[in-house]
Design a protein around this motif. Structure first.
Motif, PDB file in Angstrom:
ATOM      1  N   MET A  52       0.720  -1.166   0.112  1.00  0.00           N
ATOM      2  CA  MET A  52       0.042  -0.643  -0.237  1.00  0.00           C
ATOM      3  C   MET A  52       1.136   1.181  -0.394  1.00  0.00           C
ATOM      4  SD  MET A  52      -3.380  -0.777   2.988  1.00  0.00           S
ATOM      5  CE  MET A  52      -4.152   0.408   2.485  1.00  0.00           C
ATOM      6  N   THR A  53       0.168   2.534  -0.926  1.00  0.00           N
ATOM      7  CA  THR A  53       0.804   3.263  -0.227  1.00  0.00           C
ATOM      8  C   THR A  53       0.894   4.323   0.673  1.00  0.00           C
ATOM      9  OG1 THR A  53      -0.233   4.851  -1.803  1.00  0.00           O
ATOM     10  CG2 THR A  53       1.396   3.497  -3.606  1.00  0.00           C
ATOM     11  N   PRO A  54       1.840   5.242   1.356  1.00  0.00           N
ATOM     12  CA  PRO A  54       1.520   6.140   2.125  1.00  0.00           C
ATOM     13  C   PRO A  54      -0.140   7.042   1.966  1.00  0.00           C
ATOM     14  CG  PRO A  54       3.770   6.231   1.703  1.00  0.00           C
ATOM     15  CD  PRO A  54       3.211   5.741   0.580  1.00  0.00           C
ATOM     16  N   ASP A  55      -0.092   7.468   0.584  1.00  0.00           N
ATOM     17  CA  ASP A  55      -1.579   8.178   0.203  1.00  0.00           C
ATOM     18  C   ASP A  55      -2.591   7.387   0.892  1.00  0.00           C
ATOM     19  OD1 ASP A  55      -0.130  10.245   0.059  1.00  0.00           O
ATOM     20  OD2 ASP A  55      -0.160  10.594  -2.584  1.00  0.00           O
ATOM     21  N   GLU A  56      -2.622   6.163  -0.188  1.00  0.00           N
ATOM     22  CA  GLU A  56      -3.436   5.200   0.324  1.00  0.00           C
ATOM     23  C   GLU A  56      -3.595   4.776   1.569  1.00  0.00           C
ATOM     24  OE1 GLU A  56      -2.989   2.175  -3.510  1.00  0.00           O
ATOM     25  OE2 GLU A  56      -2.120   1.361  -1.884  1.00  0.00           O
ATOM     26  N   VAL A  57      -2.687   4.397   2.369  1.00  0.00           N
ATOM     27  CA  VAL A  57      -2.430   4.011   4.033  1.00  0.00           C
ATOM     28  C   VAL A  57      -4.102   5.803   4.949  1.00  0.00           C
ATOM     29  CG1 VAL A  57      -1.894   3.946   6.478  1.00  0.00           C
ATOM     30  CG2 VAL A  57      -0.896   2.749   4.234  1.00  0.00           C
ATOM     31  N   ILE A  58      -3.689   7.251   3.877  1.00  0.00           N
ATOM     32  CA  ILE A  58      -4.112   7.892   4.424  1.00  0.00           C
ATOM     33  C   ILE A  58      -6.143   7.794   3.867  1.00  0.00           C
ATOM     34  CG2 ILE A  58      -4.463  10.784   4.123  1.00  0.00           C
ATOM     35  CD1 ILE A  58      -1.057  10.347   4.356  1.00  0.00           C
ATOM     36  N   GLU A  59      -5.933   7.845   2.672  1.00  0.00           N
ATOM     37  CA  GLU A  59      -7.480   7.468   2.019  1.00  0.00           C
ATOM     38  C   GLU A  59      -8.209   6.701   3.021  1.00  0.00           C
ATOM     39  OE1 GLU A  59     -10.328   8.838  -0.174  1.00  0.00           O
ATOM     40  OE2 GLU A  59      -7.682   9.875  -0.513  1.00  0.00           O
ATOM     41  N   GLU A  60      -8.286   5.611   3.122  1.00  0.00           N
ATOM     42  CA  GLU A  60      -8.471   4.860   4.239  1.00  0.00           C
ATOM     43  C   GLU A  60      -8.987   5.650   5.402  1.00  0.00           C
ATOM     44  OE1 GLU A  60     -10.234   1.922   4.285  1.00  0.00           O
ATOM     45  OE2 GLU A  60      -9.202   2.606   1.676  1.00  0.00           O
ATOM     46  N   VAL A  61      -8.484   5.994   5.906  1.00  0.00           N
ATOM     47  CA  VAL A  61      -8.169   6.814   7.317  1.00  0.00           C
ATOM     48  C   VAL A  61      -9.075   8.120   6.884  1.00  0.00           C
ATOM     49  CG1 VAL A  61      -7.617   8.662   9.293  1.00  0.00           C
ATOM     50  CG2 VAL A  61      -5.759   6.137   7.964  1.00  0.00           C
ATOM     51  N   LYS A  62      -8.673   8.479   5.960  1.00  0.00           N
ATOM     52  CA  LYS A  62      -9.768   9.854   5.372  1.00  0.00           C
ATOM     53  C   LYS A  62     -11.262   9.195   5.572  1.00  0.00           C
ATOM     54  CE  LYS A  62      -7.130  13.048   3.222  1.00  0.00           C
ATOM     55  NZ  LYS A  62      -6.747  13.754   2.087  1.00  0.00           N
ATOM     56  N   LYS A  63     -11.711   7.982   4.550  1.00  0.00           N
ATOM     57  CA  LYS A  63     -13.324   7.128   4.326  1.00  0.00           C
ATOM     58  C   LYS A  63     -14.044   6.779   6.264  1.00  0.00           C
ATOM     59  CE  LYS A  63     -11.950   4.975   0.073  1.00  0.00           C
ATOM     60  NZ  LYS A  63     -11.473   3.571  -0.302  1.00  0.00           N
ATOM     61  N   SER A  64     -12.924   6.994   6.761  1.00  0.00           N
ATOM     62  CA  SER A  64     -13.211   6.016   8.249  1.00  0.00           C
ATOM     63  C   SER A  64     -14.105   7.315   8.625  1.00  0.00           C
ATOM     64  CB  SER A  64     -12.416   5.747   9.012  1.00  0.00           C
ATOM     65  OG  SER A  64     -10.968   6.853   9.548  1.00  0.00           O
TER      66      SER A  64
END
Length: 425
Positions: free
Chosen positions: A42-54
């Motif tokens: 997973m890219t760092p941006d993908e991790v941040i995107e999951e946290v945003k979705k939450s």
């Protein structure tokens, strides 16, 4: 038995003295989040995107969207960057973060490892409140376990990702719970808030980009990565994702920490805490720690436990410290105690806070001791108005808001005190 889903304390048995250890955490699925990130690349941006979705919002009090905060960390910065966990839990009525560190410390460590990966950080600090030494030693043991097992340090789990975590024992000053005062203390200086801007994302620890989150916030991250941000959001309600730990204290039969989905009715939380002690009536509740405005009992009974619902009712969710007061409570005496605390804990940097908190306490003290005057009520409101919003940090607001709310909702008690020189109850 908690009837609600749990993301922070699921399967954690606080009666088992070994339950906090790494082996138990791994059996519960621990460190699966960082393994997933590394194995799935997973890219760092993908991790941040999951946290945003939450829709995870900061659990320390401000309620700022966590994923958005992480995205502020400059990506192209080539020097050192830091993450800092604010475990300086000094808000009266709040005792949730220390239980995460005592009973499930590895969930916090894993959350910080994930955050470090997402923001390209190689070092982090956990600033722990100075009056809970046993919690600090527990975290030190947990960090050592994680380092030996390869979850911390160089080339984590054989990857090219490295992250080191250090615990720092604070000094017991309430002001160090303010993020920039915490940074000053970490640097070995007097714990006083900094002017903002610049904000920590640009100029934080040692003048480097820094992201600061609360203990519960970091601890919420592994579940989000394992199950997805949308699943976490579904546990709560729009704009208020996931579950939340509430520290319930005061006149209840079973005070303690309760993890419930965001948006759960207050009445359900009160029932989980065993209801009102002695079968008495709920008179008032401070829903988010002593610095938040008090709400009358009838208002609270119609309110849900999430940021937006509490704000609509006229208060703030804050740290999630739910202070329950029954019909035997003298609101003047309660306010006197709160005002003394903020008078004592002011760092003295700002004139409105340094002088104003003392004025508030002394006036309320004379009302409580039968020496009040009717004009004191308007004077208190005027002083609070001249403190709130006029200081470097929010401690001034924390001192002013309880005064204004107490007088607004329970003015008759203050008048009775002044006229009769004794409590109404």
């Amino acid at each position: 038995m908690n009837p609600f889903p749990q993301t922070l304390l699921d399967q954690v048995d606080s009666s088992d003295p070994e339950n906090w250890k790494l082996s138990h955490y791994v059996k519960r699925g621990g460190y699966a989040a960082i393994k997933k990130i590394l194995s799935d690349k997973m890219t760092p941006d993908e991790v941040i995107e999951e946290v945003k979705k939450s829709a995870l919002r900061g659990r320390g009090g401000a309620g700022f969207p966590t994923g958005l905060k992480w995205s502020f960390m400059p990506k192209q910065y080539e020097g050192d960057k830091y993450i800092v966990c604010n475990s300086d839990e000094g808000e009266p009525g709040t005792f949730k973060d220390r239980d995460i560190m005592r009973f499930n410390p590895h969930i916090l460590i894993e959350g910080m490892v994930v955050a470090a990966y997402a923001m390209g950080v190689k070092a982090g600090y956990n600033y722990i409140h100075g009056e809970i030494w046993d919690t600090y030693t527990r975290m030190e043991e947990a960090v050592d376990e994680a380092r030996v097992a390869g979850y911390l340090g160089e080339n984590i789990l054989g990857s090219n990702f490295s992250f080191n975590l250090y615990n720092h024992h604070g000094y017991g000053a309430y002001i160090c719970g303010e993020e920039t005062a915490l940074l000053e203390s970490l640097e070995g200086k007097k714990g006083q808030p900094r002017f903002k801007p610049p904000f920590p994302a640009n100029f934080g620890l040692y003048g480097k980009p820094t992201t600061i989150n609360n203990t519960e916030t970091f601890a919420s991250v592994p579940w989000i990565i394992n199950h997805g941000g949308e699943k976490y959001l579904e546990l709560g309600k729009p704009n208020n994702g996931g579950t939340k730990l509430f520290s319930v204290s005061g006149h209840v039969n079973k005070p303690g920490n309760y993890e419930i989905p965001m948006g759960t009715p207050f009445a359900a939380l009160l029932e989980m805490a065993g209801g009102m002690r002695g079968g008495r009536k709920l008179k008032a509740c401070i829903p988010g720690g002593s610095s938040m405005p008090v709400l009358p009992g009838d208002v609270m009974m119609e309110t849900d436990m999430d940021y937006d619902s509490i704000a609509k009712a006229g208060s703030m969710l804050g740290s999630g410290a739910v202070i329950i007061m029954d019909e035997t409570t003298c609101m003047v005496r309660a306010l006197e105690r709160l005002s003394y605390f903020y008078f004592e804990e002011s760092c003295g940097q700002c004139t409105p806070c340094r002088e104003g908190t003392g004025w508030l306490y002394r006036i309320i003290n004379r009302i409580e001791n039968g020496k009040g005057k009717m004009e004191d009520l308007d004077l208190l409101d005027n002083i609070a108005d001249n403190i709130q919003g006029r200081t470097i940090c929010a401690l001034g607001d924390a001192a002013a808001m309880p005064v204004r709310a107490m007088i607004e909702h329970f003015r008759d008690e203050f008048i009775y005190h002044i006229e009769n020189k004794k409590c109404m109850v």
